[in-house]
Enzyme design. Structure first.
Site, PDB file in Angstrom:
ATOM      1  N   ARG A   1      45.955  37.992  50.567  1.00 24.61           N
ATOM      2  CA  ARG A   1      46.876  39.126  50.594  1.00 24.61           C
ATOM      3  C   ARG A   1      46.296  40.226  51.477  1.00 24.61           C
ATOM      4  NH1 ARG A   1      50.590  38.000  46.506  1.00 24.61           N
ATOM      5  NH2 ARG A   1      51.965  39.269  47.789  1.00 24.61           N
TER       6      ARG A   1
ATOM      7  N   GLN B   1      50.296  38.955  56.307  1.00 27.18           N
ATOM      8  CA  GLN B   1      51.618  39.268  55.770  1.00 27.18           C
ATOM      9  C   GLN B   1      52.714  38.385  56.338  1.00 27.18           C
ATOM     10  OE1 GLN B   1      52.218  43.467  56.365  1.00 27.18           O
ATOM     11  NE2 GLN B   1      51.323  44.022  54.392  1.00 27.18           N
TER      12      GLN B   1
ATOM     13  N   ASP C   1      53.105  35.131  54.306  1.00 25.95           N
ATOM     14  CA  ASP C   1      53.158  35.287  52.851  1.00 25.95           C
ATOM     15  C   ASP C   1      54.438  34.707  52.257  1.00 25.95           C
ATOM     16  OD1 ASP C   1      52.939  36.055  50.233  1.00 25.95           O
ATOM     17  OD2 ASP C   1      52.778  38.200  50.622  1.00 25.95           O
TER      18      ASP C   1
ATOM     19  N   SER D   1      55.891  36.476  48.949  1.00 17.62           N
ATOM     20  CA  SER D   1      56.727  37.654  49.150  1.00 17.62           C
ATOM     21  C   SER D   1      58.103  37.270  49.683  1.00 17.62           C
ATOM     22  CB  SER D   1      56.047  38.631  50.113  1.00 17.62           C
ATOM     23  OG  SER D   1      54.889  39.183  49.521  1.00 17.62           O
TER      24      SER D   1
ATOM     25  N   TYR E   1      46.465  47.977  42.166  1.00 18.68           N
ATOM     26  CA  TYR E   1      46.430  46.954  41.120  1.00 18.68           C
ATOM     27  C   TYR E   1      46.421  47.615  39.742  1.00 18.68           C
ATOM     28  CZ  TYR E   1      45.349  43.602  44.782  1.00 18.68           C
ATOM     29  OH  TYR E   1      45.411  42.825  45.909  1.00 18.68           O
TER      30      TYR E   1
END
Length: 375
Positions: free
Chosen positions: A120, A125, A128, A131, A226
């Site tokens: 990640r 990206q 991914d 996602s 997070y």
């Protein structure tokens, strides 16, 4: 290099690569072999793949000829056992859960990559798939909720009186949750969203939803977005707040998941019992246990006149665009594996290649998977 595109098994309707991506691979000097009928469920003909430069083969022929196999779903044990140690497997096979598959790849000395293990990072990206597919799931979940709900989503002012807008509660403000917020707002619903990470409040509010806050949380501003571990007292208070908001909602969409672990329980049975008859719960975490205590994966449960839909396969129900998004992610990753002459280049000096690799040369390369399998 010969890349083999395999047909998905079971109810899966997507295909890992559309003809438009096959054409790009051919331009990169890769030979592409496609299993006969691989794209049929995604409305892609064998002729379209031929026109893109691919050759069509039966599954048995493909398994003998290709150097690298690409698929969306997990392989069968029989396929793994049929591969040679010079062939490479690439799919989304959830190695943190499917540890038996990891062990089978190890036993047969197969190099395997799993797209759901892409690091990640900013650079990764564009690869991914989690996602991308969460975007599809968040979109489809709201549409199904609107279809199942015995009320309108938007407010209507009519000669027969005013119809109030539906109230939608989104649990989890990751990619799927944020997409659900956006679509529910476009349909005219009043939307609330909960997430254990206070950092997502701004994103939730920017989409026109109200962020459900619980007072007394430990500050997570230094946690990089997070969640941090909270006290038991806070967790109890948090559950009470969620239950209260669920009781007032017409629709609850559950999106909270933790890779490699059981989904957190957010809607216990007593919360469902407080919901209005006719309310709808869509649980996207169904395949990992569900956020609702009453969820059953791939089933619809009616409890106390509340409809609970366990659905983790929304991307498969939107096969054209979901395949396009998945295939673009795969192509971006494959570019790291393709040398200038079209040959296979396994460069483990690249952090994305190494992080996505699960097994190679009889070893587990992904550290997180290694810790789960060897524990």
């Amino acid at each position: 290099m010969i890349l083999g595109l395999l047909k998905e098994q079971g109810a899966e309707q997507r295909v890992a690569l559309l003809p438009e991506i096959v054409s790009k691979l051919v331009q990169a000097k890769v030979e592409v072999y496609v299993e006969k009928g691989a794209g049929t469920k995604a409305f892609q003909t064998d002729e379209a793949y031929r026109n893109a430069g691919a050759k069509i083969f039966s599954r048995d022929e493909l398994l003998k000829k290709a150097d690298l196999f690409v698929q969306i779903g997990e392989p069968s044990i029989e396929i793994i056992q049929s591969l040679s140690d010079k062939q490479v497997w690439l799919s989304q096979y959830n190695p943190l859960w499917n540890t038996d598959l990891v062990k089978s790849f190890l036993a047969n000395n197969i190099t395997s990559f799993s797209m759901d293990s892409i690091p990640r990072t900013t650079r990764a990206q564009a690869m991914d798939v989690l996602s991308s597919m969460a975007t599809v799931a968040g979109y489809k979940a709201v549409l199904q909720a609107a279809n199942e709900l015995p009320n309108f989503f938007p407010m209507f002012m009519t000669a027969a009186g005013t119809i109030r807008p539906a109230t939608v509660l989104i649990l989890g403000a990751g990619v799927a949750g944020l997409q659900s917020i956006a679509i529910a707002r476009k349909l005219g619903a009043q939307v609330e969203a909960f997430d254990v990470r206070a950092a997502v409040k701004e994103e939730v509010n920017s989409l026109g939803a109200k962020f459900v806050e619980v007072e007394g949380a430990i500050d997570d501003s230094a946690a990089g977005g997070y969640a941090v571990e909270q006290t038991e007292e806070f967790k109890k208070k948090q559950q009470e707040v969620i239950n209260d908001h669920a009781a007032k909602a017409d629709v609850v969409i559950c999106t909270a998941q933790i890779p490699g672990r059981k989904a957190p329980l957010l809607i216990p049975t007593e919360a469902v019992e407080r919901m209005r008859p006719g309310s709808v719960i869509i649980d996207l975490a169904a395949s990992s246990g569900g956020n609702c205590e009453l969820t059953k994966n791939s089933e619809t449960v009616i409890y106390n006149e509340v409809k609970i839909i366990g659905q983790s396969e929304y991307p498969s129900l939107m096969p054209i665009d979901a395949s396009k998004m998945f295939g673009k992610n795969v192509f971006n990753f494959l570019q790291l594996l393709i040398a200038e002459d079209g040959s296979l280049n396994l460069n483990f000096e690249d952090d994305i290649v190494k992080g996505t690799c699960i097994t190679h040369s009889g070893e587990i390369y992904n550290e997180r998977v290694k810790s789960v399998v060897e524990s």
